[in-house]
Design a protein around this motif. Structure first.
Motif, short mmCIF file in Angstrom:
data_model
loop_
_atom_site.label_atom_id
_atom_site.label_comp_id
_atom_site.label_asym_id
_atom_site.label_seq_id
_atom_site.Cartn_x
_atom_site.Cartn_y
_atom_site.Cartn_z
N UNK A 57 9.83 -2.08 -0.91
CA UNK A 57 9.12 -0.54 0.22
C UNK A 57 9.89 0.14 -0.16
N UNK A 58 11.00 0.19 -0.73
CA UNK A 58 12.12 1.22 -0.90
C UNK A 58 11.82 1.83 -2.17
N UNK A 59 11.17 0.84 -3.55
CA UNK A 59 10.59 1.59 -4.18
C UNK A 59 9.40 2.77 -4.06
N UNK A 60 9.13 2.08 -3.15
CA UNK A 60 7.79 3.30 -2.92
C UNK A 60 7.99 4.47 -1.74
N UNK A 61 9.60 4.29 -0.88
CA UNK A 61 9.70 5.18 -0.41
C UNK A 61 10.63 5.93 -0.97
N UNK A 62 11.48 5.92 -2.18
CA UNK A 62 11.91 7.01 -3.18
C UNK A 62 10.59 7.79 -3.98
N UNK A 63 9.06 7.15 -4.03
CA UNK A 63 8.27 7.31 -4.88
C UNK A 63 7.68 8.75 -4.21
N UNK A 64 7.48 8.15 -3.09
CA UNK A 64 7.55 9.25 -1.75
C UNK A 64 8.39 10.26 -1.56
N UNK A 65 9.50 10.34 -1.66
CA UNK A 65 10.47 11.42 -1.46
C UNK A 65 10.51 10.48 0.36
N UNK A 105 0.84 -1.48 0.24
CA UNK A 105 0.67 0.05 0.29
C UNK A 105 0.99 1.37 -0.29
N UNK A 106 2.07 1.14 -0.25
CA UNK A 106 3.24 2.63 0.17
C UNK A 106 2.53 2.50 1.66
N UNK A 107 3.72 4.35 1.72
CA UNK A 107 4.29 4.51 3.30
C UNK A 107 3.45 5.32 3.29
N UNK A 108 2.73 6.24 2.77
CA UNK A 108 1.90 7.08 3.40
C UNK A 108 1.12 6.33 4.32
N UNK A 109 0.09 6.27 2.96
CA UNK A 109 -0.99 5.55 2.93
C UNK A 109 -1.03 4.35 4.63
N UNK A 110 0.07 3.85 4.12
CA UNK A 110 -0.10 2.75 6.11
C UNK A 110 0.53 3.30 6.92
N UNK A 111 0.91 3.91 6.45
CA UNK A 111 0.95 5.20 8.05
C UNK A 111 0.19 5.97 9.16
N UNK A 112 -0.21 5.99 7.81
CA UNK A 112 -1.78 7.40 8.49
C UNK A 112 -2.55 6.20 8.34
N UNK A 113 -3.46 4.33 8.39
CA UNK A 113 -4.23 4.06 8.35
C UNK A 113 -4.12 3.08 10.32
N UNK A 114 -2.26 3.36 10.30
CA UNK A 114 -1.74 2.47 11.75
C UNK A 114 -2.67 3.28 12.67
N UNK A 115 -1.74 4.81 12.76
CA UNK A 115 -1.88 5.71 13.32
C UNK A 115 -3.64 6.21 13.54
N UNK A 116 -4.54 6.36 12.95
CA UNK A 116 -5.93 6.23 12.64
C UNK A 116 -6.56 5.18 13.91
N UNK A 117 -5.97 4.13 13.44
CA UNK A 117 -6.46 2.53 14.55
C UNK A 117 -6.03 3.47 16.12
N UNK A 118 -5.49 3.98 16.26
CA UNK A 118 -5.21 4.53 17.52
C UNK A 118 -5.39 6.24 18.55
#
Lengths: 336, 453
Positions: B232-240, B184-197
């Motif tokens: 994961x690295x590919x996503x990270x590069x794309x999302x800076x 799912x990429x980096x930012x989307x995953x982080x947002x989802x996980x933080x929203x859980x709490x």
């Protein structure tokens, strides 16, 4: 194969030599350290004020040095705390020099910063790498060899195959290797343990716990899950009757009950381990004498027996009534 | 008479220190490496339980009443002499207390005795063993409670100002997260996980995450394959997003496997003309990187940054007096920091665990809110699930990852959990005390690393 035995007082030296000890390790906390840092900032991994685990004066060390000279039994000093404070390295250097002046030149060290400091200051003592450094691979040995090390003590949790590979790949002529063999099995690895070990509170590995589930909807291990539910109920009932952390009777003794690797002695000899460590600073002398005497006999059996499996069975039958204690140092056989 | 504990009493004649074997009123039994002349002055130090310190007694005209010459040492029986009644009274009070406590020790109730003698000058509280019986309904309940304590304490404006000065990283540290982030990429995953709490964009998290840590510091069975890392690295590069790769201790049999991952990472960096941080928790891993992989920058991991981290230190007898000593470890030794620098390590990973730390010079990271207390190379959860005993341990080769479903739940008041092969503590002080974060930033912390598991 030599037996490395803990020493906590002058009075223990001769009885343990008579029992068969080939080498001693002991800790000394000078009074100046006790006054300034107590055991809160410990000098070694016996962090107790109210249990006899360390010497506390140079006078005792001079006496032991004389005994070591007479019996030709080496004594190494444990400086195996994981770390020290920035200003303590100079203090430790002075202790090391004082101890060298009275005849000690072997130190078992757990902090790479101390080793680096000692070598930088040109001190040519022998250094044993403590199990507390956690050397479990040959690349780490190659890295640490830069400090002119004379022995590696493998930590408790390493397989015989990995130990053999480390020894083979290290390729340092004359290097000695020491492995744990008896007593004080720990559910965690000493080199990663940041728990307090003190007179009044037991270590974290003794805190009661129960198995719980992570927040997941998947249940891949249903049988295990059901069993744990039953076990938790039974354990909670048992805990109602005793809610103290310390439950073991310190005066009860059964050979190898608290940690055992005796059936692997032959394998350890074969892969190149040169020294076997009996844990026990602070243990009763009579128990240690029994431990050392048994280990002497076991090593002789290992030398005389060709077959590893036969040795394993004979040792278990003779010393454990055929029943292994649960706390096993080396559960996996050597791949031959 | 039983032999006295060597930590309870030490004597000095000039610079010669002496073991005090026994004390019986004003008669001492002394062990000495050297001969002592009769009538001597001695300084005697006796342990004072109420101060957790030593009382000093200057004793002149000590008289030898018996000498026993042994092969390696002398044992002297000595009668003490006091210059005044005040000294004498203080001496007897201290000795009587030591004897009483040691008698209680022999009976197995030493700390009850210390408590009953009301010796403590401070407000020291003994460990509340009765709280070891109290558990949350489940670990899930406890974890929810931990993160609720965070979500209810925003300090939004204060943190917004503090976080402008530092970087925020998210720790992707187990197979569930690897899968999520690679799909799912980096930012989307982080947002989802933080929203859980319910903590997204609150307090510290008002800052955008600009880095991820990928890997596991504690367990070799939980590090990702190179294929997963690549995704994961590919996503990270794309999302800076910047990336740090994390490795645990290195078992001998896994050298080749880890070498291959490092080799691929190094090649990737070479192709992209960039460097990559690698968090190392083993001297062997450091050796591999510095010898072979010049495009990888080592960072000192938490398993090599050792210090006492235990949620029970507040109940540790004597701790209050020596608490400030605990702020330092070997990274406060200039020589050691220089040594690490010669091997390419400039950044160290620290943890927030409730106590103050003296951060050495330089730029370093602070991991929160989970901190490592203990780790085992032979996993206790694997042992419990496979052999039904956490003590019947073996190397988890071919591990089915029981830790994805089971954990060890500890008494509620300790805020800790047995996760995988480690004991992990939870500390929310960074969220609740912005002054603490301010102090860390002032002293060199320029990156916060958040782990949600």
């Amino acid at each position: 194969m030599k037996i490395v035995t803990p020493l906590t007082s002058v009075e223990c030296f001769e009885p343990l030599v008579e029992a068969g000890a080939d080498e001693f390790f002991c800790g000394v906390i000078p009074f100046e350290w006790l006054k300034e840092y107590s055991v809160i900032m410990p000098i070694n991994r016996r962090e107790y004020l109210l249990t006899h685990t360390n010497m506390c004066c140079m006078s005792s060390m001079k006496i032991i040095s004389r005994m070591a000279e007479k019996y030709k039994i080496p004594v190494k000093i444990t400086l195996n705390a994981h770390y020290y404070m920035g200003n303590q390295y100079d203090i430790l250097l002075e202790y090391i020099k004082k101890l060298m002046d009275i005849g000690y030149d072997n130190f078992i060290v757990g902090d790479l910063a101390l080793i680096n400091y000692v070598r930088q200051k040109g001190i040519k003592c022998k250094i044993h790498i403590s199990g507390e450094v956690g050397v479990v691979n040959s690349m780490a040995m190659k890295f640490i060899n830069q400090f002119d090390i004379s022995r590696y003590v493998f930590p408790r949790k390493i397989t015989l195959d990995d130990m053999k590979s480390c020894i083979t790949n290290n390729q340092m002529k004359g290097m000695e290797y020491e492995a744990f063999i008896l007593n004080s099995f720990c559910p965690f690895s000493g080199e990663f343990c940041n728990s307090i070990h003190c007179d009044d509170i037991g270590p974290t590995c003794k805190i009661p716990f129960r198995v719980s589930r992570e927040k997941q909807t998947v249940n891949r291990f249903q049988d295990i899950d059901s069993l744990f539910t039953m076990m938790t109920r039974a354990e909670e009932k048992a805990r109602l009757y005793n809610n103290r952390v310390h439950t073991s009777n310190p005066n009860s003794y059964k050979f190898a009950e608290s940690g055992c690797g005796i059936c692997r002695v032959k394998d350890l000899v074969d892969i190149g381990v040169t020294h076997l460590k009996v844990v026990g600073r602070g243990f009763l002398l009579e128990n240690l004498i029994n431990d050392v005497q048994n280990m002497k006999e076991i090593i002789n059996m290992a030398i005389e027996t060709e077959d590893s499996d036969r040795f394993c069975k004979e040792v278990k039958d003779k010393f454990l009534d055929g029943l292994c204690p649960n706390l096993c140092y080396y559960p996996s056989k050597l791949t031959r | 008479m039983d032999t006295l504990l060597p930590t309870m009493a030490i004597g000095y004649i000039n610079s010669l220190d002496l073991r005090i074997l026994n004390i019986n009123s004003d008669i001492l039994s002394i062990q000495s490496a050297e001969a002592i002349s009769d009538e001597f002055e001695m300084i005697l130090y006796l342990f004072n339980f109420s101060k957790h310190d030593y009382e000093k007694f200057d004793l002149s005209k000590c008289k030898i009443i018996q000498t026993v010459k042994k092969e390696f040492f002398y044992v002297y029986t000595v009668k003490l002499h006091y210059d005044d009644d005040k000294t004498s009274n203080k001496y007897f009070d201290t000795v009587n207390c030591i004897m009483e406590i040691l008698d209680a020790k022999a009976k197995g109730n030493i700390f009850e005795r210390i408590k009953s003698l009301n010796l403590n000058e401070s407000e020291f509280e003994f460990y509340p063993y009765e709280k070891n019986m109290i558990y949350s309904k489940s670990f899930y309940t406890q974890e929810k409670m931990w993160f609720e304590s965070i979500s209810k304490n925003y300090h939004d404006e204060v943190f917004a100002q503090l976080m402008s000065k530092i970087e925020l990283a998210y720790y992707v540290n187990d197979p569930i997260l690897y899968k999520q982030f690679s799909n799912n990429g980096i930012k989307e995953s982080i947002d989802k996980n933080l929203n859980e709490y319910n903590i997204r964009k609150k307090g510290i998290f008002s800052k955008v995450f600009t880095r991820i840590y990928v890997g596991n510091e504690y367990c070799p069975n939980l590090i990702p394959t190179y294929d997963t890392l690549e995704k994961i690295l590919v996503h990270a590069t794309a999302e800076n997003i910047d990336v740090s790769i994390v490795f645990p201790y290195l078992i001998e049999r896994y050298i080749e496997k880890n070498y291959e991952i490092l080799n691929e990472l190094n090649k990737r960096c070479f192709d992209k003309c960039e460097k990559l941080e690698v968090v190392v928790n083993d001297w062997g891993m450091l050796s591999l990187i510095t010898e072979k992989f010049s495009n990888l920058t080592p960072v000192l991991g938490r398993l090599l940054n050792k210090r006492k981290k235990d949620p029970r230190t507040q109940w540790w007898w004597g701790y209050e007096k020596y608490q400030k000593l605990m702020m330092e470890n070997n990274l406060n030794s200039e020589e050691f920091v220089k040594f690490l620098s010669t091997h390419g390590i400039e950044r160290f990973e620290f943890e927030s665990f409730g106590e103050d730390i003296k951060i050495p010079n330089g730029h370093h990271s602070l991991n929160f809110p989970f901190y490592q207390i203990n780790t085992s190379s032979f996993c206790p959860i694997y042992a419990k699930c496979k052999n039904y005993s956490s003590f019947k341990q073996e190397l988890a080769d071919g591990c089915p990852q029981y830790c994805s479903e089971f954990c060890f739940q500890y008494p509620e008041h300790l805020n800790m959990v047995g996760r995988g092969n480690s004991l992990i503590g939870f500390d929310n002080s960074i969220f609740l005390q912005p002054d603490k974060l301010r102090e860390y930033i002032k002293n060199g912390i320029d990156r916060l690393v958040f782990s949600q598991r």
